[in-house]
Design a protein around this motif. Structure first.
Motif, PDB file in Angstrom:
ATOM      1  N   TYR A  53       0.816  -1.216   0.000  1.00 58.25           N
ATOM      2  CA  TYR A  53       0.000   0.000   0.000  1.00 58.25           C
ATOM      3  C   TYR A  53       0.846   1.261   0.000  1.00 58.25           C
ATOM      4  O   TYR A  53       0.375   2.332   0.390  1.00 58.25           O
ATOM      5  CB  TYR A  53      -0.951  -0.026   1.204  1.00 58.25           C
ATOM      6  N   HIS A  54       2.087   1.129  -0.429  1.00 57.82           N
ATOM      7  CA  HIS A  54       2.963   2.278  -0.720  1.00 57.82           C
ATOM      8  C   HIS A  54       3.074   3.233   0.469  1.00 57.82           C
ATOM      9  O   HIS A  54       2.929   4.452   0.333  1.00 57.82           O
ATOM     10  CB  HIS A  54       2.461   3.037  -1.954  1.00 57.82           C
ATOM     11  N   VAL A  55       3.328   2.666   1.637  1.00 56.40           N
ATOM     12  CA  VAL A  55       3.524   3.493   2.825  1.00 56.40           C
ATOM     13  C   VAL A  55       4.866   4.200   2.721  1.00 56.40           C
ATOM     14  O   VAL A  55       5.895   3.582   2.414  1.00 56.40           O
ATOM     15  CB  VAL A  55       3.468   2.623   4.098  1.00 56.40           C
ATOM     16  N   ASP A  56       4.837   5.481   2.940  1.00 53.67           N
ATOM     17  CA  ASP A  56       6.047   6.294   2.831  1.00 53.67           C
ATOM     18  C   ASP A  56       7.034   5.897   3.937  1.00 53.67           C
ATOM     19  O   ASP A  56       6.734   6.056   5.125  1.00 53.67           O
ATOM     20  CB  ASP A  56       5.698   7.777   2.965  1.00 53.67           C
ATOM     21  N   PRO A  57       8.211   5.364   3.575  1.00 54.93           N
ATOM     22  CA  PRO A  57       9.171   4.954   4.618  1.00 54.93           C
ATOM     23  C   PRO A  57       9.691   6.116   5.446  1.00 54.93           C
ATOM     24  O   PRO A  57      10.193   5.910   6.551  1.00 54.93           O
ATOM     25  CB  PRO A  57      10.301   4.291   3.805  1.00 54.93           C
ATOM     26  N   GLU A  58       9.561   7.343   4.923  1.00 58.10           N
ATOM     27  CA  GLU A  58      10.016   8.504   5.688  1.00 58.10           C
ATOM     28  C   GLU A  58       9.076   8.838   6.843  1.00 58.10           C
ATOM     29  O   GLU A  58       9.463   9.530   7.781  1.00 58.10           O
ATOM     30  CB  GLU A  58      10.130   9.726   4.762  1.00 58.10           C
ATOM     31  N   LYS A  59       7.830   8.344   6.746  1.00 56.99           N
ATOM     32  CA  LYS A  59       6.833   8.669   7.769  1.00 56.99           C
ATOM     33  C   LYS A  59       6.604   7.544   8.765  1.00 56.99           C
ATOM     34  O   LYS A  59       5.825   7.707   9.699  1.00 56.99           O
ATOM     35  CB  LYS A  59       5.503   9.029   7.092  1.00 56.99           C
ATOM     36  N   THR A  60       7.233   6.406   8.566  1.00 63.34           N
ATOM     37  CA  THR A  60       7.076   5.285   9.494  1.00 63.34           C
ATOM     38  C   THR A  60       8.455   4.775   9.903  1.00 63.34           C
ATOM     39  O   THR A  60       9.400   4.812   9.102  1.00 63.34           O
ATOM     40  CB  THR A  60       6.285   4.139   8.851  1.00 63.34           C
TER      41      THR A  60
END
Length: 484
Positions: free
Chosen positions: A169-176
């Motif tokens: 689901y293309h979770v932004d790695p910068e935000k997690t």
């Protein structure tokens, strides 16, 4: 065989040994009675399967609704773009799949813990290490191992989320946080958890000697007293961990709309602006009572946090409510105070807690329950708190959760109706839409899923409710979403 221990004195007592015949991994009951631990084990596992299966069905209903929705509701036209709707849908799909996985893995762990006697094995290891220790030290050591085991059980869910769901689901790695960072965090959780586990276990061992009536009354009074102290502290000092509070002057810090709302509700308490640390959901609340009454308004609830466009160089430009919308949102919070919703909610929770503790105190002394988990007559009394909570109380907890959640959602609708009667209905709808636009959430919620998994109605449901109040003849079929 060599053993180790922090301290044990062989001269202070006899060598401990687990005696008796545990049921092990036996599956054939000796008799059809609740006093038979093998039969009870089957029943406990069946209760877990039924309970988690019920919530699994609710999650699947929400997942099905999420997959079938392709466009945002018409109430949010101009507020939610198709791209934003797709992003909120992916976020909801991510959460639903993770919730389903957690339910499935919890069912597996809960059943295996009984049939493989996992907890009894931890107890056997504890007694093997501390053969001359007293009961309190044995229970403290056992709970240290057990709490570590509970943290380790989180690893499959963590791997599933980070290795499968986040890329899908293309979770932004910068935000997690990264997977390795979360694993390191779990190690720190295991270490720091012992700081609470050790004194808490010792305290529970002391009160465990009380009868079920005294146990229930003692624990209930402690929890009620602590909650009242916390509410009193918040009423006096706010919540310091959220940010710095600044008292608002009636003349210079408040706009005319906010002063009109406070005058309209005749609010006698103090009003504070909380400068948050750029985190948290935009909100406001009324806490305390009598002389300790205070209204906290978080600065992220105001448009651009109250800064001018030239001074606002971080965060989301345009987020927050304008003066009229902010006044309507504050009126909603004051409506909760005027209608005594906090007091009613606390009374309901205290009653639920009293019944829960009474049942808990009675079941915690059921020896067959320990035998069903693989223990003999020599078992750690502290594990009874987990066995009762995990295997006996979920059905009662679900019933009480439905009641409490229903009442809280009713409080939200009642507060909306109250401010609508005072003329704040239209700006309140605008405020809800603006908050939704600032932080997109998936707008559709399955009715059955909401009853057990959402403390408050969705923004879409609250908007529909306000519109129905304005026009009782309006049919709500257009939204396609059921309300409570």
């Amino acid at each position: 065989m060599n053993t180790f221990a922090l301290y044990q004195d062989p001269l202070r007592g006899e060598r401990l040994k687990i005696s008796g015949n545990p049921i092990g991994m036996s599956v054939v009951p000796r008799k059809l009675s609740f006093s038979d631990p093998i039969l009870l084990r089957h029943i406990l596992c069946l209760m877990i399967v039924v309970h988690n299966g019920f919530h699994l069905i609710l999650c699947c209903r929400q997942l099905k609704l999420c997959k079938s929705a392709s466009v945002p509701p018409k109430q949010m036209e101009g507020t939610m773009s198709q791209e934003a709707f797709k992003a909120s849908k992916d976020k909801q799909l991510h959460a639903s799949y993770l919730e389903i996985f957690n339910l499935a893995i919890d069912t597996l762990y809960s059943c295996l813990d009984l049939y493989l006697c996992t907890l009894a094995y931890l107890w056997k290891s504890t007694v093997g290490w501390y053969r001359y220790a007293d009961s309190t030290w044995l229970n403290v050591t056992f709970m240290t191992l057990f709490s570590t085991y509970l943290v380790v059980r989180k690893l499959p869910s963590l791997f599933y989320e980070k290795l499968i769901l986040d890329p899908r689901y293309h979770v932004d790695p910068e935000k997690t946080p990264p997977l390795l960072g979360l694993i390191c965090a779990l190690v720190f959780v295991v270490v720091f958890l012992q700081v609470a586990v050790i004194p808490l276990t010792a305290f529970l061992m002391v009160i465990h000697g009380l009868t079920e009536w005294y146990f229930t009354l003692f624990v209930w009074l402690i929890l009620v007293g602590l909650s009242i102290l916390v509410l009193g502290f918040i009423g006096l000092f706010g919540v310091p961990c959220l940010g710095k509070s600044r008292k608002m002057n009636n003349e210079s810090d408040m706009d005319d709309s906010l002063k009109a709302v406070l005058d309209d509700f005749k609010f006698p308490g103090r009003v504070y602006m909380v400068h948050t640390f750029h985190v948290g959901r935009p909100t406001a609340w009324v806490m305390g009572c009598c002389c300790c009454l205070r209204l906290d308004i978080h600065d992220n609830l105001k448009l651009n946090r109250g800064f001018g466009s030239d001074d606002f160089d971080w965060g989301q430009m345009g987020a927050g409510l304008n003066d009229e919308q902010l006044a309507a949102f504050v009126a909603h919070q004051l409506a909760h105070w005027r209608l005594w919703h906090v007091a009613k909610g606390l009374a309901l929770i205290y009653l639920h807690l009293l019944i829960y503790l009474l049942l808990f105190g009675i079941c915690n002394r059921w020896v067959t329950l320990f035998e069903a988990a693989g223990f003999t007559t020599f078992y750690p009394s502290s594990v009874g708190f987990w066995l009762v909570y995990k295997y006996l109380m979920p059905i009662y907890h679900d019933i009480c959760t439905w009641i409490v959640f229903f009442c809280i959602r009713h409080f939200e609708y009642a507060a909306d109706a109250y401010v609508n009667r005072r003329g704040y209905g239209p700006p309140m709808r605008d405020a809800l839409l603006k908050l939704f636009a600032d932080d997109y959430e998936f707008p559709y919620v399955d009715r059955c899923y909401l009853m057990w998994h959402r403390l408050r109605p969705s923004i879409l449901q609250r908007i529909d409710n306000l519109q129905r109040i304005d026009n009782p003849q309006r049919l709500d079929a257009a939204s396609g979403v059921s309300t409570v």
